[in-house]
Write a protein that holds these residues in place. Structure first.
Motif, PDB file in Angstrom:
ATOM      1  N   ILE A  46      23.092   9.863  -6.103  1.00  0.00           N
ATOM      2  CA  ILE A  46      21.729   9.939  -6.028  1.00  0.00           C
ATOM      3  C   ILE A  46      21.052   9.452  -7.172  1.00  0.00           C
ATOM      4  CG2 ILE A  46      19.508  11.470  -5.805  1.00  0.00           C
ATOM      5  CD1 ILE A  46      21.541  13.500  -4.544  1.00  0.00           C
ATOM      6  N   PRO A  47      20.511   8.337  -7.124  1.00  0.00           N
ATOM      7  CA  PRO A  47      20.078   7.650  -8.210  1.00  0.00           C
ATOM      8  C   PRO A  47      19.614   7.870  -9.560  1.00  0.00           C
ATOM      9  CG  PRO A  47      19.544   6.324  -6.305  1.00  0.00           C
ATOM     10  CD  PRO A  47      19.797   7.696  -5.977  1.00  0.00           C
ATOM     11  N   ILE A  48      18.511   8.798  -9.569  1.00  0.00           N
ATOM     12  CA  ILE A  48      17.829   9.406 -10.736  1.00  0.00           C
ATOM     13  C   ILE A  48      18.301  10.685 -11.061  1.00  0.00           C
ATOM     14  CG2 ILE A  48      15.562  10.097 -11.671  1.00  0.00           C
ATOM     15  CD1 ILE A  48      14.438   7.870 -10.118  1.00  0.00           C
ATOM     16  N   TYR A  49      18.730  11.523 -10.007  1.00  0.00           N
ATOM     17  CA  TYR A  49      19.409  12.917 -10.058  1.00  0.00           C
ATOM     18  C   TYR A  49      21.004  12.738 -11.125  1.00  0.00           C
ATOM     19  CZ  TYR A  49      20.991  17.386  -9.092  1.00  0.00           C
ATOM     20  OH  TYR A  49      21.372  18.906  -9.084  1.00  0.00           O
ATOM     21  N   ASN A  50      21.619  11.437 -10.901  1.00  0.00           N
ATOM     22  CA  ASN A  50      22.820  11.410 -11.487  1.00  0.00           C
ATOM     23  C   ASN A  50      22.431  11.404 -13.073  1.00  0.00           C
ATOM     24  OD1 ASN A  50      21.963   8.673 -11.842  1.00  0.00           O
ATOM     25  ND2 ASN A  50      23.498   7.778 -10.832  1.00  0.00           N
ATOM     26  N   VAL A  51      21.330  10.851 -13.719  1.00  0.00           N
ATOM     27  CA  VAL A  51      20.986  10.847 -15.206  1.00  0.00           C
ATOM     28  C   VAL A  51      20.865  12.219 -15.502  1.00  0.00           C
ATOM     29  CG1 VAL A  51      19.749   9.773 -16.511  1.00  0.00           C
ATOM     30  CG2 VAL A  51      20.445   8.353 -14.910  1.00  0.00           C
ATOM     31  N   MET A  52      20.167  12.881 -14.615  1.00  0.00           N
ATOM     32  CA  MET A  52      19.673  14.204 -14.964  1.00  0.00           C
ATOM     33  C   MET A  52      20.953  15.162 -15.010  1.00  0.00           C
ATOM     34  SD  MET A  52      16.432  15.195 -12.567  1.00  0.00           S
ATOM     35  CE  MET A  52      14.952  14.249 -12.708  1.00  0.00           C
ATOM     36  N   LEU A  53      21.994  14.893 -14.260  1.00  0.00           N
ATOM     37  CA  LEU A  53      23.161  15.722 -14.483  1.00  0.00           C
ATOM     38  C   LEU A  53      23.795  15.268 -15.714  1.00  0.00           C
ATOM     39  CD1 LEU A  53      24.518  15.225 -10.861  1.00  0.00           C
ATOM     40  CD2 LEU A  53      23.576  17.607 -11.846  1.00  0.00           C
ATOM     41  N   LEU A  54      23.845  14.038 -16.144  1.00  0.00           N
ATOM     42  CA  LEU A  54      24.293  13.639 -17.407  1.00  0.00           C
ATOM     43  C   LEU A  54      23.528  14.176 -18.546  1.00  0.00           C
ATOM     44  CD1 LEU A  54      24.995   9.903 -16.641  1.00  0.00           C
ATOM     45  CD2 LEU A  54      26.782  11.650 -16.872  1.00  0.00           C
ATOM     46  N   CYS A  55      22.566  14.551 -18.349  1.00  0.00           N
ATOM     47  CA  CYS A  55      21.792  15.179 -19.237  1.00  0.00           C
ATOM     48  C   CYS A  55      22.301  16.613 -19.548  1.00  0.00           C
ATOM     49  CB  CYS A  55      20.127  15.142 -19.014  1.00  0.00           C
ATOM     50  SG  CYS A  55      19.541  13.743 -19.418  1.00  0.00           S
ATOM     51  N   ASP A  56      22.461  17.289 -18.204  1.00  0.00           N
ATOM     52  CA  ASP A  56      23.177  18.541 -18.372  1.00  0.00           C
ATOM     53  C   ASP A  56      24.383  18.860 -18.729  1.00  0.00           C
ATOM     54  OD1 ASP A  56      20.759  19.431 -16.932  1.00  0.00           O
ATOM     55  OD2 ASP A  56      21.703  19.539 -14.799  1.00  0.00           O
ATOM     56  N   CYS A  57      25.085  17.573 -18.513  1.00  0.00           N
ATOM     57  CA  CYS A  57      26.587  17.475 -19.399  1.00  0.00           C
ATOM     58  C   CYS A  57      26.358  17.334 -20.833  1.00  0.00           C
ATOM     59  CB  CYS A  57      27.224  16.315 -18.869  1.00  0.00           C
ATOM     60  SG  CYS A  57      27.784  16.353 -17.082  1.00  0.00           S
ATOM     61  N   ALA A  58      25.458  16.677 -21.398  1.00  0.00           N
ATOM     62  CA  ALA A  58      25.212  16.738 -22.715  1.00  0.00           C
ATOM     63  C   ALA A  58      24.425  17.878 -23.365  1.00  0.00           C
ATOM     64  CB  ALA A  58      24.348  15.172 -23.079  1.00  0.00           C
ATOM     65  N   LYS A  59      23.779  18.695 -22.438  1.00  0.00           N
ATOM     66  CA  LYS A  59      23.081  19.747 -22.996  1.00  0.00           C
ATOM     67  C   LYS A  59      21.842  19.555 -23.594  1.00  0.00           C
ATOM     68  CE  LYS A  59      26.048  23.882 -22.758  1.00  0.00           C
ATOM     69  NZ  LYS A  59      26.615  25.242 -23.595  1.00  0.00           N
ATOM     70  N   VAL A  60      21.136  18.435 -23.127  1.00  0.00           N
ATOM     71  CA  VAL A  60      19.893  17.783 -23.670  1.00  0.00           C
ATOM     72  C   VAL A  60      18.949  18.270 -22.448  1.00  0.00           C
ATOM     73  CG1 VAL A  60      20.610  16.288 -25.117  1.00  0.00           C
ATOM     74  CG2 VAL A  60      20.154  15.626 -22.918  1.00  0.00           C
ATOM     75  N   THR A  61      17.630  18.114 -22.917  1.00  0.00           N
ATOM     76  CA  THR A  61      16.568  18.247 -21.671  1.00  0.00           C
ATOM     77  C   THR A  61      16.514  16.931 -20.703  1.00  0.00           C
ATOM     78  OG1 THR A  61      14.158  18.693 -21.470  1.00  0.00           O
ATOM     79  CG2 THR A  61      14.757  17.374 -23.152  1.00  0.00           C
ATOM     80  N   ARG A  62      16.185  17.629 -19.499  1.00  0.00           N
ATOM     81  CA  ARG A  62      16.328  16.524 -18.482  1.00  0.00           C
ATOM     82  C   ARG A  62      15.038  15.414 -18.648  1.00  0.00           C
ATOM     83  NH1 ARG A  62      17.926  19.216 -12.658  1.00  0.00           N
ATOM     84  NH2 ARG A  62      20.001  19.424 -13.147  1.00  0.00           N
ATOM     85  N   TRP A  63      14.206  15.840 -19.558  1.00  0.00           N
ATOM     86  CA  TRP A  63      13.127  14.886 -19.687  1.00  0.00           C
ATOM     87  C   TRP A  63      13.655  13.608 -20.399  1.00  0.00           C
ATOM     88  CZ3 TRP A  63       8.551  14.983 -17.806  1.00  0.00           C
ATOM     89  CH2 TRP A  63       8.065  16.087 -17.323  1.00  0.00           C
ATOM     90  N   LEU A  64      14.798  13.569 -20.909  1.00  0.00           N
ATOM     91  CA  LEU A  64      15.519  12.419 -21.637  1.00  0.00           C
ATOM     92  C   LEU A  64      15.762  11.387 -20.301  1.00  0.00           C
ATOM     93  CD1 LEU A  64      16.454  11.492 -24.253  1.00  0.00           C
ATOM     94  CD2 LEU A  64      18.847  12.155 -23.398  1.00  0.00           C
TER      95      LEU A  64
END
Length: 145
Positions: A46-64
Motif C-alpha cells: 500500500i503506497p503511503i501506508y508503507n512509509v508509515m510502517l517504516l516510521c513505526d520501525c524507526a519509532k518516529v511519529t507517522r507525521w514524518l
C-alpha cells in the motif's frame, strides 16, 4: 500503424516496470519490517501506508510521512497551476531538501535501531540511492532496544 504499436508497447513496458519496482521495494521494506515484527508484504504494497510502517520501525511519529511525501505534491501543484510553463526553483529546491532530510532521518533511525551508525547509514541511504537499504534488509542485524 507502427507508431501506434510502438507506443502501446512502450506504455505497457512502463507500467510493467512500475509494478516490478513496486513489488521489489515492498519486498525490501517487508524484510526490514520483519526484523521489527511490523507489517507484512501485503501491507507494504500500500503506497503511503508503507512509509508509515517504516516510521513505526524507526519509532518516529507517522507525521514524518507528510515531510517525505508532501514536498513532491507541493511542487506538482505549483507546476500544474503554472501549466508547467515555469519551474519555481526555490520551491523545488526547498521541497527536495525537506524530503531528503526527512528520508535521511527515517533511514538513520532505522539503522540506529539495527545497531548501525545513524549518520553514516542515514546520509548514505540518500546519497547512494537506497543501496544501504538493501544491505539493511538482507544482513544479519537484529533490533537493539
Amino acid at each position: 500503424m507502427f507508431t501506434l504499436v510502438y507506443g502501446a508497447f512502450l506504455f505497457t513496458m512502463v507500467i510493467f516496470i512500475a509494478f516490478i519496482v513496486c513489488f521489489v521495494s515492498a519486498f525490501i521494506f517487508s524484510r526490514i519490517g520483519a526484523k521489527f515484527k511490523i507489517g507484512s508484504f501485503i501491507e507494504f504494497l500500500i503506497p503511503i501506508y508503507n512509509v508509515m510502517l517504516l516510521c513505526d520501525c524507526a519509532k518516529v511519529t507517522r507525521w514524518l510521512t507528510l515531510c517525505i511525501l508532501a514536498p513532491g505534491v507541493v511542487v506538482f501543484a505549483v507546476n500544474a497551476i503554472s501549466l508547467f510553463s515555469i519551474i519555481p526553483f526555490r520551491i523545488d529546491l526547498c521541497s527536495n531538501v525537506i524530503a531528503l532530510v526527512a528520508c535521511a532521518y527515517l533511514w538513520g533511525r532505522i539503522a540506529k535501531r539495527l545497531g548501525k551508525n545513524f549518520y553514516l547509514w542515514g546520509i548514505g541511504t540518500v546519497v547512494f540511492m537506497g543501496i544501504p537499504t538493501l544491505i539493511m534488509a538482507f544482513d544479519n542485524s537484529k533490533v537493539e532496544e
